[in-house]
Structure formats: C-alpha cells, structure tokens
Design a protein around this motif. Structure first.
Motif, short mmCIF file in Angstrom:
data_model
loop_
_atom_site.label_atom_id
_atom_site.label_comp_id
_atom_site.label_asym_id
_atom_site.label_seq_id
_atom_site.Cartn_x
_atom_site.Cartn_y
_atom_site.Cartn_z
N ASP A 55 -2.96 4.98 9.38
CA ASP A 55 -2.49 6.08 8.53
C ASP A 55 -1.01 5.92 8.20
OD1 ASP A 55 -4.96 7.17 8.54
OD2 ASP A 55 -4.57 8.59 10.17
N ARG A 56 -0.25 5.49 9.20
CA ARG A 56 1.18 5.34 8.96
C ARG A 56 1.46 4.22 7.95
NH1 ARG A 56 4.49 4.35 14.18
NH2 ARG A 56 3.12 6.02 14.88
N VAL A 57 0.72 3.10 8.08
CA VAL A 57 0.88 2.00 7.13
C VAL A 57 0.54 2.47 5.72
CG1 VAL A 57 -0.10 -0.21 6.45
CG2 VAL A 57 0.55 0.17 8.81
N SER A 58 -0.57 3.20 5.60
CA SER A 58 -0.96 3.70 4.27
C SER A 58 0.11 4.64 3.73
CB SER A 58 -2.29 4.43 4.37
OG SER A 58 -3.27 3.58 4.87
N LEU A 59 0.69 5.43 4.59
CA LEU A 59 1.72 6.36 4.14
C LEU A 59 2.94 5.61 3.61
CD1 LEU A 59 2.84 9.27 4.05
CD2 LEU A 59 3.69 8.91 6.36
N HIS A 60 3.36 4.59 4.33
CA HIS A 60 4.54 3.85 3.87
C HIS A 60 4.24 3.07 2.59
CE1 HIS A 60 6.69 5.18 7.26
NE2 HIS A 60 6.06 4.42 8.16
N GLU A 61 3.05 2.54 2.48
CA GLU A 61 2.67 1.87 1.23
C GLU A 61 2.72 2.83 0.06
OE1 GLU A 61 -0.33 -1.64 2.85
OE2 GLU A 61 -1.12 0.20 1.97
N SER A 62 2.18 4.00 0.29
CA SER A 62 2.19 4.99 -0.80
C SER A 62 3.63 5.42 -1.10
CB SER A 62 1.34 6.19 -0.42
OG SER A 62 1.92 6.85 0.68
N GLN A 63 4.48 5.44 -0.07
CA GLN A 63 5.88 5.80 -0.34
C GLN A 63 6.56 4.75 -1.21
OE1 GLN A 63 7.66 6.37 3.47
NE2 GLN A 63 6.90 8.49 3.69
N VAL A 64 6.27 3.48 -0.94
CA VAL A 64 6.85 2.41 -1.77
C VAL A 64 6.40 2.57 -3.21
CG1 VAL A 64 6.88 -0.07 -2.17
CG2 VAL A 64 7.12 0.81 0.14
N ARG A 65 5.12 2.78 -3.38
CA ARG A 65 4.59 2.90 -4.74
C ARG A 65 5.13 4.15 -5.43
NH1 ARG A 65 -1.68 1.01 -4.00
NH2 ARG A 65 -1.20 -1.09 -3.27
N LYS A 66 5.22 5.22 -4.69
CA LYS A 66 5.75 6.45 -5.28
C LYS A 66 7.20 6.25 -5.72
CE LYS A 66 2.99 9.75 -2.70
NZ LYS A 66 3.02 10.68 -1.57
N GLN A 81 13.94 1.18 1.98
CA GLN A 81 13.74 1.93 3.24
C GLN A 81 12.25 2.06 3.56
OE1 GLN A 81 15.74 5.63 2.80
NE2 GLN A 81 17.80 4.74 2.94
N ALA A 82 11.50 2.43 2.53
CA ALA A 82 10.06 2.59 2.76
C ALA A 82 9.43 1.25 3.11
CB ALA A 82 9.39 3.18 1.51
N ARG A 83 9.93 0.19 2.47
CA ARG A 83 9.36 -1.13 2.76
C ARG A 83 9.69 -1.56 4.19
NH1 ARG A 83 11.71 -3.72 -1.21
NH2 ARG A 83 10.40 -2.80 -2.80
N LYS A 84 10.88 -1.22 4.62
CA LYS A 84 11.25 -1.56 5.99
C LYS A 84 10.36 -0.82 6.99
CE LYS A 84 15.31 -1.73 8.98
NZ LYS A 84 16.74 -1.37 9.10
N ALA A 85 10.17 0.47 6.73
CA ALA A 85 9.27 1.24 7.59
C ALA A 85 7.86 0.70 7.53
CB ALA A 85 9.29 2.71 7.16
N LEU A 86 7.47 0.21 6.33
CA LEU A 86 6.14 -0.36 6.19
C LEU A 86 5.99 -1.62 7.04
CD1 LEU A 86 3.39 -0.53 4.77
CD2 LEU A 86 4.53 -1.74 2.91
N GLU A 87 7.02 -2.45 7.02
CA GLU A 87 6.95 -3.68 7.81
C GLU A 87 6.87 -3.35 9.30
OE1 GLU A 87 6.53 -6.65 6.77
OE2 GLU A 87 6.52 -5.96 4.69
#
Lengths: 198, 628
Positions: free
Chosen positions: B268-279, B237-243
């Motif tokens: 900021d939104r891209v960074s947030l989704h990246e951090s969500q994937v990693r988290k 889900q986070a990766r989809k939002a990141l894309e």
C-alpha cells in the motif's frame, strides 16, 4: 436500601447490587409469600412435588424480574401471577400428557391422607359418615380436575382462597367479566357432573 | 323456563360470585335459595370447594431451604442458558463474517496466496518475478476484457497487439531479452509518460517543438520553469520515498517467513508513493497549462493530437515493416534451407546489412510485444491479488477481533456466574447447616428431657392464669354482682315507694286503695326481683364451670401438642440417622394438621422451635347479664 443508593452512594458494583437485590427479594418471598403460594399451587395441582416445583419456578422468575419492577412492593403480586401461570401451564401439560396416554395418572384426589381433618364436632361423628364426606370431597376434586384449566383456577382462587374477582383477573391477565364467566360455567359444569354422579 | 334464566336465580348467581365462600345472601335471596334446588346446589358447590381448599396441607419441614435452593439453582441455570445462547449467536456471527471476508465470487483460490504472486517492485526490477508472473498468467489466463484497463498509450498499444506466446519456462535467453526490454520499458513508461496529461516538462518540450506557433513569452517561460522546478522537487521527494518503500518491500519479501499484514502495508505504501509521483507530474502539467493563453492552449492541443496521430501512423508503419520483415525472414529461412543451398548466390554486403537490420527490428518488436504483454498481465494479476489479499486479511482480522471480544465477554460472564453460584451455594449451605443444627438441638432437648411435659404444663397453666388475669374475670364478676345488687336495691326501693304511695292514696280516698290490680303489680315486681337474684346466682355458677372446662381443654390441647411434637422430632431424627441427609424431608403421606382458627398450630419446621402454647392464646372473658 435502594439499588441506586448501593451503586452511587456506597460504591457497590452494579452486578453485585443487582445480585444483592435478587437475594433480598428471594429471601423475602421465600419467607413470607412462598407458603401461601404453596397452598395455592397444591390446591391447583394436588401434588406436593409439582406444587413445590411451581413455587420454585415462580420464585426464580419473580427474582429475575425484581430488577425490572418499577414498584418494589409489587413483587408479591408478581409472584402470585407467575405462580398462577406456571400452575396453568402445568395443568395444560398434564391434560396433554393424559390425552396422549404418556403421563402418569392423576394425583389421586381420593387418598385419605390428603383429605381434610375433621372439626371437633365432626370428630365425634361416626366413621362411615366421615368416610362419606371424604369421598364426597374426592369426587368434587375429581370433577374439578376435569374442568378446563382456567375455570378450575378461577373456582379454586375464588372459593378456596377467597380472592376477589379483580385479584384473579389481575393474576390471569384477563378482564373481570371473563373471570365471572369462568366461575359461572365452572359452577354449572360441576353441578351437572355431581348430579350425574348422584 | 330454565332456573338460571329467572331473575332471582340470576341474582343468586351474582350474589354467589360476589360473596365468596364466607359471604351470605340477603333475606329474599335466601328464601329463593330455599325454594330453588338448582341455586341451592350452586351455593352448596361453592361452599364445598371452600371446604376442600381448607383441607390444604401446610408446608413440610425444610420448605424454606428447599425453595431458596431450588430458586437459586433455577436462576443459575437460566443464566447459563443465556450465556450459551449469546455465545452461540456470537460464534455464528463471527463465522459468517469470516466466510463473507474470505469468499470472493469468481476468484480462484490460488490468487489469494501472497507467496504465489510477485509484487510490483519485483515486476519492475526482478526478471524472475516477472517470469513468475508470466507463468501465473500462462496457468490462469485472464479474460480479454480486463486488458483494456490501463490508460497508458503504450499499454493500449500493447493491448491491441496480438496474443503473447505462451511462456512455460524461463531460461537464460529470456533473461537476456528481459534485460534488453527493461531499458525500453523505462524509456516508454517513464513517470511523466505514464499519465495521459504528461508533465510540466512535457509542456516545455511541446513549446520547444512549437517555437513558431506557441511563442511563449519570457514571463511564461520563467513561470513554466519555476513550475517545473517545483514539480521536480515534489516528485523527487515522492520518488525517494518510493525507493525506500520498494527497498523495504524487497527486504520483507526476501525474508524466510514474510508477514502478510506487513507486506500488505508495504505494498500500500509503495502504491501511495507511486501515485504521489504521478500526481506531482500531472499537477505540474496542469499548472503549466494554465500559464498559457487560450490560443496557445488550442495550438498545444492541436499539436498533441497531431503527435498522437503521427505516433499511431508510425506504429502502423512499424507493424507493416515488421510484417514485411517477417515475410523476408521466412524467405530467408527458405533460402537457408539445405535443399535450396545450391541455388543460393553469394550474399553481398548490402543484403547482409538489411538482414541484420530486419532481424534486429524483428527481435526488438517481438520482445517488446512480449514484454509489454507480460508486464501488463503481471501488474493486473498483482493488483487483483493484492486487493483480494488485503480484503481477506482485513476480514480475517475483523473476525479474529470479534471472536476474541466474544470470548472475553463469555469468559467474563462465566466467571461472574461462577462467583455468584459459589456465593449462593455457600449461603444456602450455611443456612441449611444452621437449620439442621437447630432441629437437632430441638429434637435432642425434647427427647432427652423427661420433665419437658411438666414444664410445658406449668407454662400452659401460667399462661391460662395470665390470660384470666388479663381478662379480669373476677373483677368482671364482682362488678356484675355489684351492678346487680344496686339494681335489686333500686327495685326494692321502687317497690317500697310504690307501696307507700298506694297506702297514702288509700288513706286519702277513704280506704279504697287496695285495688286488686295494684296489688298484683306489686306482687309481680317482688317475683321478678327474686328471679333476678336466682339468675345472677346461676350465671356466677356457670361462669365458674365454663372457666374450669376451658382450662381443662386447653391443658389437654397442650398435652396433645407436646406428644405430637415429640413424635415428629423422633421421626425426623430417625430419618436423619438412616439417610444421613442434611435437611429433614417432609414426612411422606402424613397429613399435617390444618391451620384453622382456634385450633392448635401445626408443628413448625426445624428452623423454628415448636410452640408449646397454642398460637392463639387462651382467653377467658365472662359476660353476665341480669334482666329485670
């Protein structure tokens, strides 16, 4: 009408209520108090224009302070206090200008037009006697002009306008003992100066 | 001894201070005053000051209007001054805030420009942006201590690698190399490898490697599989939002005039989704690790440390091989030299294969190193630029908002002051016009009405008669005459009774009543009675004379006052017609009469009509005193 009644009961905007109160205070002061204030200012400054300027300044300041006064009836006393302070400042400025040599000379106390009218009994006196009395008053005003500002104000308010010592102390924001000191010193300096002249 | 130090002198001074100009002294002090010239001089000076102040002039005509207009003008001036001071302070505060927001210590201004810095998405997906980042790095070299900030093993390895060569121009060969390196980067820097802990799948992989020592139970395997599935679901889900965010960012950056605020928000939104994937990956790894027992965790830790050491050794070996390959490459270059061509033997197939392998490894290692360095630098540059840009934009927006607020406030206050000024000026104008009209009417009436004097005189006479009627002079005189007649009658009766008593006593005592003292008293009483009658007649005559004199004097005063008012009105009219000013000024140099008690009042300003009758009404009160 109190300002809170205008605002909370009659729905007037606060700025308009304050403006109305200022206008009312200005009208009241200019009608009832300003003529007496003008006489005091003229006695202190001996200049018509400066006296009117001082009264206008005191009116403006008193009206500005009308919203902040806790007692609305105290605005008259506040006006006299502001007026006295304005006259004091003007006297000090005049002295500084005179000391620097940049201002005009004194207001000419010996002008015959500014001298008092004589009473009925004196009106029949000889002309030279009237002239001598006017010259004496002019000398006295000159010596008053040479006094320090505080002493001059104290003497004029006490003996010229019959204000009590407590009232003068309240006007000048000092203690009554200080006013007594100013009065005694001013009287003695006047006496010494007049003796020297005579 | 000085006069002021004597007790009486001190008392006189105190009395002068407390009594004022009209106060008097008691008897003892008055005696001292007569004997002490210094004290007498003090008292005289106080009285002369009072006399000089009594000569104060009255207010000139138009005083009220001038005072109101002047005070209103001063109030407006003070209000404008306050508004100007507040606006200046607000502007200074806004300017200081803008400076603080824009100024970054040690930051070159070129890094603040958004268009000059590639985005993270471009750094990951576009070769041209990466090349631009490399160019930026080549133009502005970053300090060496900033290179050790990433936590990835690959980045750490790249940090320890030698400096990347300078790239001054991005050509087709570089593009091919970058394409080749992208696959390596994606493999090395996958999402689950980008964090130190790895992911839940990493735990299972480790468990697969440690089949013997870790020995996962079926329940543990089932729970780990569930954790992995949950982690992958969240990460997907986070990766989809990141894309999606990356696509939006690319779309925004491809526009002709990208909005900086919008781009910053998308970054900021891209960074947030990246951090969500990693988290999600790190959280899954931690949950999977909690499934293990303590021995299994220890075995897993040992395995990971051993793997790290093994990787380090392999990297060291690869570097060694790379250096050896570089040496071989140099030797081959030497062998390819035309000067040594004669000495070269025919290459066999084994040597060709080794050379090809070495060339490939060498190119791969070199490209890997360059790509890692470029990527790291690009990311660092991008992060710094984004941070600075975000701060600058935030500060600018804050300053702009404050400036707008201050401007709105200043405009509101200015509008209010303007409205108030207009209202005051209209009021003063109306009042001045009213006073001028009143003064004109008064002046016209007094100037063009020749019978005004006669009417005033008649009015004054009526006023005097009314005052006399109020005072009831005739009644007082009549009552006094009746009292006097009664007193005289009573005195006459007293005398007659005394005469009768005297005669009766004389008859009773045999004719000895005509003593000279008694007779003298009776004669004296008769004389006093006659004198009382004469006194009463003289008092009545004096009262009549005084009333006549007072009436004449009052009429003269009224006549003089009318003449003076007429002169004043004519003078004001002349000045108005000559100067054309709305408000009549004060007559220069002309003293107004003092406002003393019992004297005629001064001419009133034009706003008020001139009183034809003196301010203090005439009073005639007669007093008759008859003494016996």
């Amino acid at each position: 009408v109190p300002i809170y009644s205008l605002v909370y009961e009659q729905g007037v905007r606060p700025t308009e209520a304050a403006a109305a109160r200022r206008e009312r205070a200005l009208t009241q002061l200019a009608t009832a108090t300003a003529p007496r204030g003008y006489r005091i200012a003229f006695d202190l400054l001996r200049d018509r224009a400066e006296a009117e300027d001082a009264v206008q300044e005191a009116l403006a300041r008193a009206c500005e302070a009308a919203d902040r006064l806790r007692e609305p009836d105290a605005i008259e006393g506040w006006f006299y206090r502001v007026l006295t302070n304005v006259c004091l400042r003007q006297l000090r400025r005049r002295r500084v200008r005179r000391w620097l040599g940049v201002g005009r000379r004194g207001p000419g106390n010996a002008l015959p037009d500014e001298a008092p009218d004589l009473d009925d009994g004196e009106r029949d006196a000889p002309a030279d006697q009237a002239l001598a009395e006017r010259q004496e008053i002019a000398h006295l005003l000159d010596q008053l002009d040479a006094l320090p500002a505080q002493q001059r104000v104290a003497l004029v308010l006490r003996y010229g306008h019959d204000r009590s010592i407590a009232e003068i102390a309240d006007m000048l924001d000092v203690k009554p003992a200080t006013i007594k000191t100013h009065l005694v010193r001013g009287l003695r300096r006047l006496r010494a100066a007049l003796e020297h002249l005579s | 001894m000085k006069p002021e130090t004597r007790p009486d002198c001190q008392a006189v001074t105190d009395s002068i201070l407390s009594a004022g100009r009209d106060g008097g002294l008691d008897t003892t002090l008055a005696e001292h005053l007569a004997s002490c010239p210094a004290c007498a001089e003090l008292a005289a000076i106080s009285a002369r000051i009072g006399g000089a102040s009594r000569a104060a002039i009255d207010v000139a005509p138009g005083f009220h209007s001038r005072m109101v207009a002047g005070a209103t003008t001063r109030l407006q001036h003070r209000r404008r001054q306050r508004i100007a001071v507040r606006a200046s302070l607000g502007s200074a505060a806004v300017a200081a805030a803008v400076l603080l927001a824009v100024w970054v210590p040690g930051q070159p201004p070129a890094r603040l420009a958004l268009t000059e810095v590639p985005s993270m998405t471009e750094g990951l997906d576009g070769h041209e942006a990466l090349a631009a980042a490399l160019r930026t790095e080549a133009e502005v070299p970053a300090p060496a201590d900033e290179r050790a900030q990433t936590t990835d093993d690959a980045l750490t390895e790249a940090t320890e690698a030698p400096e990347a060569p300078e790239v001054t121009e991005f050509g087709p060969a570089d593009a091919e190399r970058m394409e080749r390196l992208d696959a390596f980067i994606n493999a090395a820097l996958g999402p689950h490898m980008a964090m130190p802990g790895g992911s839940a799948a990493g735990v299972r992989e480790d468990a697969a490697e440690l089949e013997g020592s870790l020995a996962l139970t079926p329940a543990q395997q089932q729970r780990i599989d569930a954790i992995i599935a949950e982690t992958e679901r969240v990460a997907a889900q986070a990766r989809k939002a990141l894309e999606l965010s990356r696509a939006e960012l690319d779309h925004a950056l491809d526009g002709p005039n990208p909005n900086e605020v919008e781009v910053a928000k998308l970054v900021d939104r891209v960074s947030l989704h990246e951090s969500q994937v990693r988290k999600a990956h790190v959280r899954g790894w931690l949950r999977a690790r909690r499934v293990l027992t303590a021995e299994q965790r220890k075995a897993l830790g040992n395995h990971r440390s051993a793997r790290r050491e093994r990787n380090a050794a392999r990297r060291h070996h690869d570097e060694h091989d790379m250096h050896a390959d570089m040496d071989d490459l140099d030797e081959m270059d030497d062998m390819d030299d035309p000067d040594d061509a004669d000495d070269a033997d025919e290459p066999d197939d084994a040597d060709d294969a080794d050379d090809a392998r070495r060339d490939g490894r060498r190119d791969a290692m070199r490209g890997h190193r360059e790509a890692m360095e470029a990527r790291r630098e690009a990311m660092r540059e991008q992060r710094d630029a984004m941070h600075a840009q975000r701060e600058a934009m935030r500060g600018a927006m804050e300053a702009k908002r404050e400036a707008m607020e201050a401007k709105r406030e200043a405009m509101r206050e200015a509008m209010e002051a303007h409205r108030e000024a207009m209202r005051d000026s209209q009021r003063v104008q109306r009042q001045t016009q009213r006073e001028v009209q009143e003064a004109k009417r008064e002046a016209m009436r007094e100037r063009h009405d020749p019978e005004e004097l006669e009417r005033a005189l008649e009015e004054a006479e009526r006023e005097i008669e009314r005052a006399m009627k109020d005072a009831d002079v005739e009644g007082t005189i009549e009552r006094a005459m009746k009292d006097a007649e009664r007193e005289m009658e009573r005195a006459r009766k007293e005398i007659e009774r005394a005469m009768e008593e005297y005669e009766q006593n004389g008859k009773r005592h045999g004719g000895h009543g005509s003593a000279p003292d008694v007779r003298r008293e009776l004669e004296q009483a008769q004389r006093e009675l006659e004198r009382a009658q004469k006194e009463m007649e003289r008092s009545l005559k004096n009262i009549d004379v005084n009333i006549e004199v007072e009436m004449q004097r009052a009429l003269e005063e009224v006549r003089r006052e009318l003449e003076r008012a007429r002169e004043e009105a004519e003078q004001d009219d002349r000045e108005q017609s000559s100067a054309g000013r709305p408000a009549p000024p004060a007559p220069p140099g002309r003293p107004a009469p003092p406002a003393a008690a019992g004297r005629p009042a001064p001419p009133a300003p034009p706003g008020r009509p001139t009183p034809l009758i003196p301010a203090k009404p005439f009073t005639a009160v007669g007093t008759i005193k008859v003494e016996f």
